[in-house]
Design a protein around this motif. Structure first.
Motif, PDB file in Angstrom:
ATOM      1  N   THR A 348       0.800  -1.228   0.000  1.00 45.09           N
ATOM      2  CA  THR A 348       0.000   0.000   0.000  1.00 45.09           C
ATOM      3  C   THR A 348       0.824   1.266   0.000  1.00 45.09           C
ATOM      4  N   SER A 349       2.134   1.162   0.312  1.00 44.34           N
ATOM      5  CA  SER A 349       3.041   2.309   0.467  1.00 44.34           C
ATOM      6  C   SER A 349       2.643   3.202   1.634  1.00 44.34           C
ATOM      7  N   GLU A 350       1.794   2.714   2.531  1.00 38.42           N
ATOM      8  CA  GLU A 350       1.425   3.471   3.720  1.00 38.42           C
ATOM      9  C   GLU A 350       2.463   3.239   4.810  1.00 38.42           C
ATOM     10  N   LEU A 361      11.362   3.614   1.635  1.00 41.28           N
ATOM     11  CA  LEU A 361      11.054   4.523   0.539  1.00 41.28           C
ATOM     12  C   LEU A 361      11.812   5.827   0.766  1.00 41.28           C
ATOM     13  N   GLU A 380       7.322   2.420 -12.275  1.00 36.18           N
ATOM     14  CA  GLU A 380       7.142   1.391 -11.256  1.00 36.18           C
ATOM     15  C   GLU A 380       8.029   1.642 -10.041  1.00 36.18           C
ATOM     16  N   THR A 383       6.628   5.921  -6.128  1.00 32.94           N
ATOM     17  CA  THR A 383       5.233   6.034  -5.720  1.00 32.94           C
ATOM     18  C   THR A 383       4.619   7.259  -6.383  1.00 32.94           C
ATOM     19  N   ASP A 385       3.560   9.888  -5.072  1.00 37.99           N
ATOM     20  CA  ASP A 385       4.020  11.144  -4.487  1.00 37.99           C
ATOM     21  C   ASP A 385       5.541  11.262  -4.466  1.00 37.99           C
ATOM     22  N   TYR A 387       8.224   9.042  -3.986  1.00 37.67           N
ATOM     23  CA  TYR A 387       9.178   8.257  -3.192  1.00 37.67           C
ATOM     24  C   TYR A 387       9.746   7.128  -4.042  1.00 37.67           C
ATOM     25  N   ARG A 389      11.150   3.493  -4.462  1.00 37.02           N
ATOM     26  CA  ARG A 389      11.009   2.201  -3.788  1.00 37.02           C
ATOM     27  C   ARG A 389      12.377   1.503  -3.812  1.00 37.02           C
TER      28      ARG A 389
END
Length: 517
Positions: A348-350, A361, A380, A383, A385, A387, A389
């Motif tokens: 989710t990248s949360e 991140l 890919e 993110t 916003d 960031y 990965r």
């Protein structure tokens, strides 16, 4: 946007620090004035070879002043330097040079036969120049001497790409990381202050310039106008002797080299050292404690990644405290002030809570512009916003210190070299006796971890491990080849067919606090 550029830095130092030693190599020294003149000639020669702003210029050589000359000369023209990993196999080199669309290739004497063998795969290369005694191709020195020492006057922008470094990918194809002036130099002034680099520094660069750790280390002395002491490659005996003889003040080393220095017979004089930067792979507590006792200088642990322009976080000298904070010796420290670092759920990248493991991140002004000619891979990698990965798994403690735990991406770090199992699996799958294969990283006392191949033979076939390893050596760089091969009846997969590598790794890593060694 304003800020330092590679071209601007060398132009300034060639005037303001004309007589100061810029590069020491093999007993000889280039002053900043001489380096400025030679890079003017490089720029003129590249222009004559029809290299234009944005074109790629490749260098395949062990560390040598000419690598820095090409980097700076190309920057004066607005071109991009591609330092090629000379440890790669011929087909890998051909793919990278051709994919980058390099127009000019400068090659060291040890690699001219390799280039001759792969020449049919380099249709875009118009000019090949040989260093030293590379007689197969026109001499770099003769070429340089025939050019005018005239600066082309190109005014680069901080957002211009100046370096393209290739990093292997999980799909088995290398990706070209585009690094800009701003990404490499924009925050380097602060880094110099953090790490005790100034105009009087004597900075040893032994790590290969095709790595961000090598090129980044060289730029740390270039920016303030200090002296770079350049060694052709890592040789612990020579490193120890050079630190003593050249009164080296600053050096970046990977943990395997630190360990080798500790185990090298004979004592060096380490009294000139201000700081040792170390990173690229984890270090054991035992080696770090021994090094701190032996070298008697400040230590800074760096966690970084090529796509993030080098350094993401640092463990400062004050936190290298084996007596009062031994737990921090395994930490990557805290993020550098301008880096926004999250530990997030990989799906989710949360962000996740302190103490929970997630994917690291990074949002940073140092981040790459993107992967060359690979828009889908670039999209890919980030993110929504912004960031990047990293593919590394880790966690923050309650005090904001970052710890590496594992890797989200299926990567092996062996002696500070990134090795992607997909590349090895692609090769082994081409062997006529192999029905299925998985490659995992297993612990290794010296290299941290090394690749192991788990192979399912085709019906009626038998796998000869020695023959399979030789097969790998014909297609892959030596450091990517498995160090062991096991034959298995089947490999565990989930219902969608994905290999369950955590099950394969578990017996080898059971009981270890970290799943990186």
């Amino acid at each position: 946007m304003t800020g330092p550029t590679l071209a601007g830095v060398i132009r300034r130092h060639a005037k303001d620090r004309a007589d100061h030693p810029a590069v020491w190599y093999d007993g000889g020294t280039l002053s900043y004035a001489r380096l400025g003149e030679r890079t003017d000639r490089v720029a003129a020669g590249l222009a004559e070879a029809r290299v234009r702003p944005g074109d790629r210029v490749a260098v395949l050589s062990r560390n040598h002043p000419s690598v820095l000359e090409v980097l700076l000369g190309a920057a004066k023209l607005g071109a991009v330097t591609l330092p090629v990993n000379w440890r790669l196999a011929g087909p890998e080199i051909a793919y990278i040079v051709d994919h980058a669309e390099a127009r000019v290739l400068v090659v060291g004497p040890e690699f001219t036969d390799t280039i001759a063998d792969i020449a049919p795969g380099l249709p875009r290369v118009r000019t090949v120049l040989g260093l030293g005694t590379a007689g197969r191709y026109p001499s770099y020195e003769d070429w340089l001497a025939g050019q005018p020492a005239t600066d082309p006057g190109h005014q680069p922008h901080p957002d211009d790409v100046v370096v393209q470094m290739y990093t292997s990918g999980t799909t088995g194809r290398p990706k070209g990381v585009q690094l800009t002036n701003a990404g490499l130099l924009g925050r380097m002034g602060e880094l110099c202050r953090f790490w005790h680099y100034d105009a009087d520094s004597v900075n040893l660069v032994a790590m290969p310039l095709f790595h961000i750790g090598g090129t980044g280390a060289a730029l740390l002395s270039l920016l303030p106008g200090a002296t770079t002491v350049l060694l052709p490659e890592v040789d612990p005996v020579r490193i120890a002797r050079t630190i003593t003889e050249q009164r080296v003040t600053n050096v970046f080393l990977v943990p395997t080299v630190i360990q080798s220095l500790l185990d090298t017979p004979g004592a060096g004089d380490w009294s000139s050292l201000r700081v040792i930067l170390y990173g690229a792979s984890p270090i054991s507590d035992t080696v770090l404690r021994r090094a701190m006792d032996r070298f008697g200088c400040d230590f800074v642990h760096l966690y970084g990644i090529t796509e993030c322009g080098g350094s993401v976080s640092q463990l400062e000298p004050r936190y290298h405290d084996p007596e009062n904070r031994p737990d921090l010796l395994r930490s990557c420290g805290r993020p550098l002030p301008w880096n926004e670092v999250l530990v997030a759920d990989p799906d989710t990248s949360e962000p996740v809570a302190a103490g929970r493991v997630g994917e690291i991140l990074v949002r940073s002004p140092q981040n790459m512009l993107g992967y060359w000619r690979q828009d889908a891979a670039t999209a890919e990698a980030f993110t929504a916003d912004g960031y990047f990965r990293t593919g590394d798994a880790g966690y923050f403690d309650r005090d904001g210190f970052l710890y590496l735990h594992d890797r989200i991406k299926d990567m092996i770090v062996s002696g500070a070299e990134n090795v992607y199992p997909a590349e090895i699996e692609n090769v082994i799958a081409g062997h006529p006796d192999v029905a299925d294969v998985a490659v995992i990283g297993v612990p290794h006392e010296r290299w941290g971890e090394t690749p192991k191949a788990l192979v399912v033979p085709r019906p009626g076939a038998a796998i000869d491990p020695a023959e399979l390893l030789e097969f790998c050596r014909r297609h892959l760089a030596g450091f990517k080849c498995p160090t062991s091969v096991d034959t298995v009846k089947t490999l565990p997969r989930n219902p969608s067919g994905k290999l369950l590598k955590h099950e394969l790794r578990e017996p080898y890593w059971a009981g270890k606090a970290r799943r990186v060694n």
